[in-house]
Design a protein around this motif. Sequence first.
Motif, PDB file in Angstrom:
ATOM      1  N   SER A 192       2.123  -3.053  -9.994  1.00 46.49           N
ATOM      2  CA  SER A 192       0.666  -3.070 -10.026  1.00 46.49           C
ATOM      3  C   SER A 192       0.251  -3.944  -8.854  1.00 46.49           C
ATOM      4  CB  SER A 192       0.199  -3.652 -11.364  1.00 46.49           C
ATOM      5  OG  SER A 192      -1.198  -3.507 -11.482  1.00 46.49           O
ATOM      6  N   GLY A 193      -0.820  -3.537  -8.171  1.00 45.92           N
ATOM      7  CA  GLY A 193      -1.202  -4.233  -6.939  1.00 45.92           C
ATOM      8  C   GLY A 193      -1.058  -3.280  -5.783  1.00 45.92           C
ATOM      9  N   SER A 194      -1.916  -3.466  -4.785  1.00 46.55           N
ATOM     10  CA  SER A 194      -1.985  -2.494  -3.698  1.00 46.55           C
ATOM     11  C   SER A 194      -1.485  -3.079  -2.376  1.00 46.55           C
ATOM     12  CB  SER A 194      -3.433  -1.997  -3.604  1.00 46.55           C
ATOM     13  OG  SER A 194      -3.521  -0.849  -2.823  1.00 46.55           O
ATOM     14  N   LYS A 241       2.968   1.421 -16.189  1.00 44.86           N
ATOM     15  CA  LYS A 241       2.307   1.665 -14.901  1.00 44.86           C
ATOM     16  C   LYS A 241       1.312   2.829 -15.007  1.00 44.86           C
ATOM     17  CE  LYS A 241       1.416   1.792 -10.510  1.00 44.86           C
ATOM     18  NZ  LYS A 241       0.369   0.892 -10.016  1.00 44.86           N
ATOM     19  N   ASN A 245      -2.720   2.743 -14.359  1.00 43.64           N
ATOM     20  CA  ASN A 245      -3.360   3.563 -13.327  1.00 43.64           C
ATOM     21  C   ASN A 245      -4.274   4.653 -13.900  1.00 43.64           C
ATOM     22  OD1 ASN A 245      -2.100   2.010 -11.447  1.00 43.64           O
ATOM     23  ND2 ASN A 245      -1.551   3.721 -10.136  1.00 43.64           N
ATOM     24  N   MET A 248      -7.397   2.723 -14.288  1.00 44.79           N
ATOM     25  CA  MET A 248      -7.970   2.463 -12.967  1.00 44.79           C
ATOM     26  C   MET A 248      -8.655   3.709 -12.392  1.00 44.79           C
ATOM     27  SD  MET A 248      -6.047   0.813  -9.679  1.00 44.79           S
ATOM     28  CE  MET A 248      -5.339   2.309  -9.088  1.00 44.79           C
ATOM     29  N   PHE A 302      -4.694   2.618  -1.274  1.00 45.54           N
ATOM     30  CA  PHE A 302      -4.001   3.438  -2.274  1.00 45.54           C
ATOM     31  C   PHE A 302      -4.457   4.879  -2.057  1.00 45.54           C
ATOM     32  CE2 PHE A 302      -3.733   4.642  -7.019  1.00 45.54           C
ATOM     33  CZ  PHE A 302      -2.425   5.071  -6.878  1.00 45.54           C
ATOM     34  N   ASP A 310      -0.848  10.042 -10.355  1.00 45.91           N
ATOM     35  CA  ASP A 310      -0.673   9.140 -11.497  1.00 45.91           C
ATOM     36  C   ASP A 310      -1.491   9.596 -12.710  1.00 45.91           C
ATOM     37  OD1 ASP A 310       0.954   7.766  -9.812  1.00 45.91           O
ATOM     38  OD2 ASP A 310      -0.395   6.066  -9.505  1.00 45.91           O
TER      39      ASP A 310
HETATM   40  O1  LIG Z   1      -0.707   2.258  -7.945  1.00 47.66           O
HETATM   41  C1  LIG Z   1      -1.587   1.674  -7.307  1.00 47.66           C
HETATM   42  C2  LIG Z   1      -2.244   0.514  -7.857  1.00 47.66           C
HETATM   43  C3  LIG Z   1      -3.282  -0.052  -6.972  1.00 47.66           C
HETATM   44  C4  LIG Z   1      -3.763  -1.359  -7.526  1.00 47.66           C
HETATM   45  O2  LIG Z   1      -3.202  -1.862  -8.501  1.00 47.66           O
HETATM   46  O3  LIG Z   1      -4.731  -1.876  -6.949  1.00 47.66           O
END
Ligand SMILES: O=CCCC(=O)O
Length: 365
Positions: A192-194, A241, A245, A248, A302, A310
């Motif tokens: 998680s995180g871009s 995950k 997503n 998100m 992303f 996803d």
């Molecule tokens: O899979 C991508 C995640 C993007 C995010 O966590 O900002």
Amino acid sequence: MSLVKSHCCYNLLNPSNTASLAMAMCSSFCPPQVPNHFRGTTPIPSFLPKPPSFKAFSSQTATASTKDEFPARVGFLGLGIMGSPMAQNLIKSGCDVTVWNRTKSKCDPLISLGAKYKSSPEEVAASCDVTFAMLADPESAVDVACGKHGAASGIGPGKGYVDVSTVDGATSKLIGEHIKATGALFLEAPVSGSKKPAEDGQLIFLTGGDKSLYETVAPLLDIMGKSRFFLGSVGNGAAMKLVVNMVMGSMMASFSEGLLLGEKVGLDPDVIVEVISQGAISAPMFSMKGPSMVKSVYPTAFPLKHQQKDLRLALGLAESVSQPTPIAAAANELYKVAKSHGLSDHDFSAVIEALKVKMQDPPEY
Ligand SMILES: O=CCCC(=O)O
Ligand SMILES: NC(=O)C1=CN([C@@H]2O[C@H](COP(=O)(O)OP(=O)(O)OC[C@H]3O[C@@H](n4cnc5c(N)ncnc54)[C@H](OP(=O)(O)O)[C@@H]3O)[C@@H](O)[C@H]2O)C=CC1
């Protein structure tokens, strides 16, 4: 796993005083939302001579040993938006990194930083103790791991394979089976995180699989990330995950609708972003992406095609357990429309464009 004893200096059984100090510092510097018990207990390996300055807990053990004593060899397959900065952080921390990417030119900046290069995933896996893979989708992850000259052809006992790509649980299990059939260990560890968190070493790892490999690579995960979760068997990391997503993707679609509705009734969209950022539905994603969305600019962090992938995989997961997910299903349709308008490689925030599209030739009824 022999890797721990033969190549790495971090002693899982006898943490030194220095390592204890490091863990204590880790607790004080960790973001409060991350429970300490999820962060693992592996002391920081001292083959990492120069951790980035933002990792206060890592720097405390940097002098315990020298890099030459512990030549852990780390492979990295897939050097896209995420893989490149992740591999770069490993190199900058002093790891002995060997890279491969389908498009060879993406290896060049990392080679300039000191990485070695091999011409196939098989060769990387054969020459490294642990190999990470950060691939686009299930198809490429399977191909790189299990295809001709794939990692499974070069890996074997005493080695480990860590797939950090976002895939579904069935794909992760398939890859894991191929890897484990060779005697190697397997860990799924999607993040998680871009792009920015990848550059800053602030990713969140969602792992499942061989616990001993998790413990072995924990110091490497700590170079690339700010926290890590061990979630049990293979499939659980992938599921976590996809849930994240899915939420998100729906949030971004809903935010897009709100911005356009507000604008159409005469509200200033910049003020909408500001109001949202101060209230209970505030999210870093809205504050970060909102201002550029208002300008119809979508610098890719992303890719939209990955967000749609996803959502598709999350809907498959929901289907497998008969869980209704109508919001995510509607959002998925919107991302599909955005893709059909050529927005696949734009940032996923470009999904807002799908809501702006006017029908060219309205049908006659
Ligand atoms: O899979 C991508 C995640 C993007 C995010 O966590 O900002
Ligand atoms: N960007 C983000 O914010 C995040 C992405 N992720 C996930 O991480 C993964 C990678 O994302 P990201 O780096 O953004 O994606 P990119 O599209 O930038 O990179 C994809 C990588 O996969 C490789 N690849 C694609 N198809 C094949 C194939 N058939 N065979 C071999 N290699 C292939 C590409 O190689 P080549 O260079 O040759 O095209 C490239 O190295 C995805 O699963 C994504 O969902 C997870 C968290 C955040």
